[in-house]
Scaffold this motif. Structure first.
Motif, PDB file in Angstrom:
ATOM      1  N   ARG A   1       0.103   3.892   8.482  1.00  0.00           N
ATOM      2  CA  ARG A   1       1.231   3.383   7.707  1.00  0.00           C
ATOM      3  C   ARG A   1       2.530   3.950   8.269  1.00  0.00           C
ATOM      4  NH1 ARG A   1      -1.347   5.663   2.295  1.00  0.00           N
ATOM      5  NH2 ARG A   1      -1.514   7.389   3.747  1.00  0.00           N
TER       6      ARG A   1
ATOM      7  N   THR B   1       7.885  -0.775  -8.167  1.00  0.00           N
ATOM      8  CA  THR B   1       6.912  -0.828  -7.080  1.00  0.00           C
ATOM      9  C   THR B   1       5.506  -0.722  -7.652  1.00  0.00           C
ATOM     10  OG1 THR B   1       6.857   1.571  -6.731  1.00  0.00           O
ATOM     11  CG2 THR B   1       8.549   0.332  -5.557  1.00  0.00           C
ATOM     12  N   THR B   2       4.552  -1.298  -6.951  1.00  0.00           N
ATOM     13  CA  THR B   2       3.154  -1.237  -7.373  1.00  0.00           C
ATOM     14  C   THR B   2       2.256  -1.444  -6.172  1.00  0.00           C
ATOM     15  OG1 THR B   2       1.463  -2.172  -8.824  1.00  0.00           O
ATOM     16  CG2 THR B   2       3.081  -3.702  -7.924  1.00  0.00           C
ATOM     17  N   ARG B   3       1.057  -0.898  -6.252  1.00  0.00           N
ATOM     18  CA  ARG B   3       0.069  -1.129  -5.205  1.00  0.00           C
ATOM     19  C   ARG B   3      -0.914  -2.229  -5.583  1.00  0.00           C
ATOM     20  NH1 ARG B   3      -2.441   4.587  -4.378  1.00  0.00           N
ATOM     21  NH2 ARG B   3      -1.535   4.950  -6.425  1.00  0.00           N
TER      22      ARG B   3
ATOM     23  N   GLU C   1       8.696   3.624 -10.146  1.00  0.00           N
ATOM     24  CA  GLU C   1       7.598   3.685  -9.176  1.00  0.00           C
ATOM     25  C   GLU C   1       6.259   3.544  -9.893  1.00  0.00           C
ATOM     26  OE1 GLU C   1       7.787   6.041  -5.360  1.00  0.00           O
ATOM     27  OE2 GLU C   1       8.984   7.323  -6.681  1.00  0.00           O
ATOM     28  N   ASP C   2       5.283   2.967  -9.179  1.00  0.00           N
ATOM     29  CA  ASP C   2       3.931   2.761  -9.726  1.00  0.00           C
ATOM     30  C   ASP C   2       4.007   2.081 -11.095  1.00  0.00           C
ATOM     31  OD1 ASP C   2       2.690   3.949  -7.517  1.00  0.00           O
ATOM     32  OD2 ASP C   2       2.977   5.950  -8.356  1.00  0.00           O
TER      33      ASP C   2
ATOM     34  N   LYS D   1       7.839   1.114   0.226  1.00  0.00           N
ATOM     35  CA  LYS D   1       8.317   0.433  -0.981  1.00  0.00           C
ATOM     36  C   LYS D   1       9.545   1.142  -1.556  1.00  0.00           C
ATOM     37  CE  LYS D   1       4.428   0.807  -3.249  1.00  0.00           C
ATOM     38  NZ  LYS D   1       3.641   1.562  -2.240  1.00  0.00           N
ATOM     39  N   THR D   2       9.442   2.447  -1.715  1.00  0.00           N
ATOM     40  CA  THR D   2      10.555   3.203  -2.271  1.00  0.00           C
ATOM     41  C   THR D   2      11.759   3.173  -1.341  1.00  0.00           C
ATOM     42  OG1 THR D   2       8.985   4.667  -3.390  1.00  0.00           O
ATOM     43  CG2 THR D   2      11.243   5.465  -3.156  1.00  0.00           C
TER      44      THR D   2
ATOM     45  N   GLU E   1       0.832  -1.191   0.000  1.00  0.00           N
ATOM     46  CA  GLU E   1       0.000   0.000   0.000  1.00  0.00           C
ATOM     47  C   GLU E   1       0.869   1.244   0.000  1.00  0.00           C
ATOM     48  OE1 GLU E   1      -2.880  -0.009   3.142  1.00  0.00           O
ATOM     49  OE2 GLU E   1      -3.189  -2.171   3.004  1.00  0.00           O
ATOM     50  N   ARG E   2       0.239   2.367  -0.297  1.00  0.00           N
ATOM     51  CA  ARG E   2       0.958   3.638  -0.285  1.00  0.00           C
ATOM     52  C   ARG E   2       1.453   3.934   1.132  1.00  0.00           C
ATOM     53  NH1 ARG E   2       0.940   7.922  -3.696  1.00  0.00           N
ATOM     54  NH2 ARG E   2      -0.828   7.069  -4.878  1.00  0.00           N
ATOM     55  N   GLY E   3       2.708   4.293   1.249  1.00  0.00           N
ATOM     56  CA  GLY E   3       3.262   4.655   2.544  1.00  0.00           C
ATOM     57  C   GLY E   3       3.828   3.512   3.348  1.00  0.00           C
ATOM     58  N   THR E   4       3.900   2.305   2.780  1.00  0.00           N
ATOM     59  CA  THR E   4       4.439   1.160   3.524  1.00  0.00           C
ATOM     60  C   THR E   4       5.942   1.014   3.370  1.00  0.00           C
ATOM     61  OG1 THR E   4       3.818  -0.251   1.637  1.00  0.00           O
ATOM     62  CG2 THR E   4       2.300  -0.177   3.515  1.00  0.00           C
TER      63      THR E   4
END
Length: 460
Positions: free
Chosen positions: A175, A111-113, A66-67, A12-13, A7-10
């Motif tokens: 998160r 990265t992906t959600r 990203e994404d 990944k980056t 998820e966003r903010g977990t």
């Protein structure tokens, strides 16, 4: 290639950059607009070829995207010419990943959600088949994140005043990127609970602003300067204690408790309306997110089964203002509760639909905007009148909700009866002219519905 899913903010980056730092390999970050199609057909595929060729020249290197689902969506879903370049882009990416040319030292990390939105061909063995799933942190991990963030942002003397285990329990829905803001929010919440002399505080702030540029940093760090600063803080009443740091949850919970109490009470006060099953504050939420469970009453306020009558829609219009009026009554002056924004929007929709679609209004005014606004204002005024008469009940519900975090429908009824609550009675109509018309025709029943409502064109 490697796919990092979460998820966003977990983080990944952060994980991708940490891997690159640990491997001591440079990273080439690719943005969407750098690979997307341009003026010519096949330009996106050409961009991919140039990217991998450049990466081979710079090897070892990590290509970071990203994404990734924005780049590599599932093929075959579009037949329009403007989308055909996407197919060529995926095909060229597959060619590069299959390694017809030497790819030693080149790693594609993305990265992906949503893993399902990426084309299946890209996830086959030998391509981007290594998938790392990032979950939300556990309670122990949250506690460590909070303590680490506190060391960077909080006063060191206050860190031990906070029960970080309890804070970690209440932040299950946050998160990692949001957890880093919690310690600073705790300290700010404790300061806001202090009662200050505003004029005196502003005079000290202006004094500090005037002389801060003239006092060197080394002098500020001396024991004497620190002692003077501490004396000023004590004089202003800004010294925080352990008790101050333990009250952090009340301030964040209060707006949510007011929102839930307003919805629950207004439902209880409306006659022959929906049923309140329970209201609660989410125990695992940092803000104490308010929740309500309200069941639509069967055949109440309706003419025929699920067909809504004018009476029911007017009650629903009043209901939409419950949480907003409660916030106006109980929140500090000037503090707006944005939790009610969706309900205010729903109230506008109901008022507009009643006037435009069904021709129901408080009078016979031909101006649609004026008539719908009049219905909206009638609903607001009625909700305010009802909650003002039952303000004591509202305050008691909020108090009980903050203490126990869960109240059932029976609990709400008991609070209403014990504190002299005043319920509305049937017939319930916002428009007095419409009520007079119904009573003159003898069309009312015990529930406030009209037996002749169909003849009046009031069914939906």
């Amino acid at each position: 290639g490697v796919l990092i899913v979460g998820e966003r903010g977990t983080g990944k980056t952060s994980l991708a950059l940490a891997i690159a730092a640990e491997a001591k390999v440079p990273v080439v970050e690719v943005k969407a607009h750098q690979l997307e199609a341009g003026l010519w057909v096949g330009q996106s595929a050409s961009n991919v070829r140039e990217l991998f060729q450049t990466a081979r020249d710079l090897a070892p290197v990590i290509i970071f995207v990203e994404d990734f689902d924005l780049f590599a969506g599932v093929r075959g879903q579009f037949i329009h010419t403007t989308k055909q370049d996407h197919e060529a882009f995926i095909n060229q990416l597959l060619v590069e990943l299959d390694g017809f040319e030497n790819q030693d030292g080149v790693l594609l990390m993305a990265t992906t959600r949503n893993l399902k939105q990426i084309d299946e061909a890209l996830k086959r063995p030998g391509r981007m088949d290594r998938v790392l799933h990032l979950q939300r942190p556990t309670q122990m991990e949250r506690e460590k994140i909070l303590q680490f963030a506190a060391k960077e942002t909080m006063d060191k003397e206050l860190i031990d005043f906070v029960d970080w285990k309890k804070v970690a329990e209440k932040t299950a829905l946050l998160r990692p990127i949001e957890l880093k803001l919690v310690p600073l929010a705790l300290e700010g919440s404790a300061f806001r609970s202090k009662f200050l002399d505003t004029d005196e505080l502003m005079s000290y702030c202006s004094w500090f602003a005037t002389f801060s540029s003239t006092i060197p940093k080394w002098l500020r760090r001396t024991p004497i300067a620190k002692k003077i600063s501490k004396h000023i803080v004590n004089h202003l009443g800004l010294t925080l204690t352990r008790e101050d740091m333990q009250q952090w949850s009340m301030e964040t919970k209060f707006p949510h408790a007011v929102w839930a109490a307003g919805r629950g009470l207004i439902t209880l006060l409306l006659p022959n309306f929906d049923i309140v099953d329970n209201i609660w504050l989410e125990p695992t939420a940092w803000e104490g997110i308010g929740c309500t469970k309200i069941t639509k009453a069967k055949n109440e306020g309706s003419v025929n089964g699920n067909v809504e009558s004018r009476s029911y829609l007017e009650k629903k219009l009043v209901f939409c203002f419950g949480s907003y009026i409660a916030s106006q009554l109980l929140l500090p002056f000037g503090e707006e509760n944005f939790l009610s924004s969706s309900e205010l929007k729903q109230a506008q929709e109901i008022a507009t639909r009643m006037v435009i679609q069904y021709g129901w209004g408080p009078d016979d005014s031909p101006a649609i905007y004026i008539t719908s606004k009049a219905m909206y204002d009638l609903g607001y005024d009625k909700a305010r009148e009802m909650l003002l008469k039952n303000r004591k009940v509202l305050e008691k519900i909020v108090e009980q909700l903050l203490e126990f975090e869960n109240l059932t429908g029976e609990d709400l009824i008991n609070i209403l009866n014990e504190n002299g609550g005043i319920r509305e009675q049937e017939p319930f109509f916002l428009s007095k002219s419409y009520y007079s018309e119904l009573t003159s025709d003898g069309a009312m029943d015990d529930n406030g519905n009209g037996a002749a409502l169909n003849l009046l064109g009031t069914t939906v």
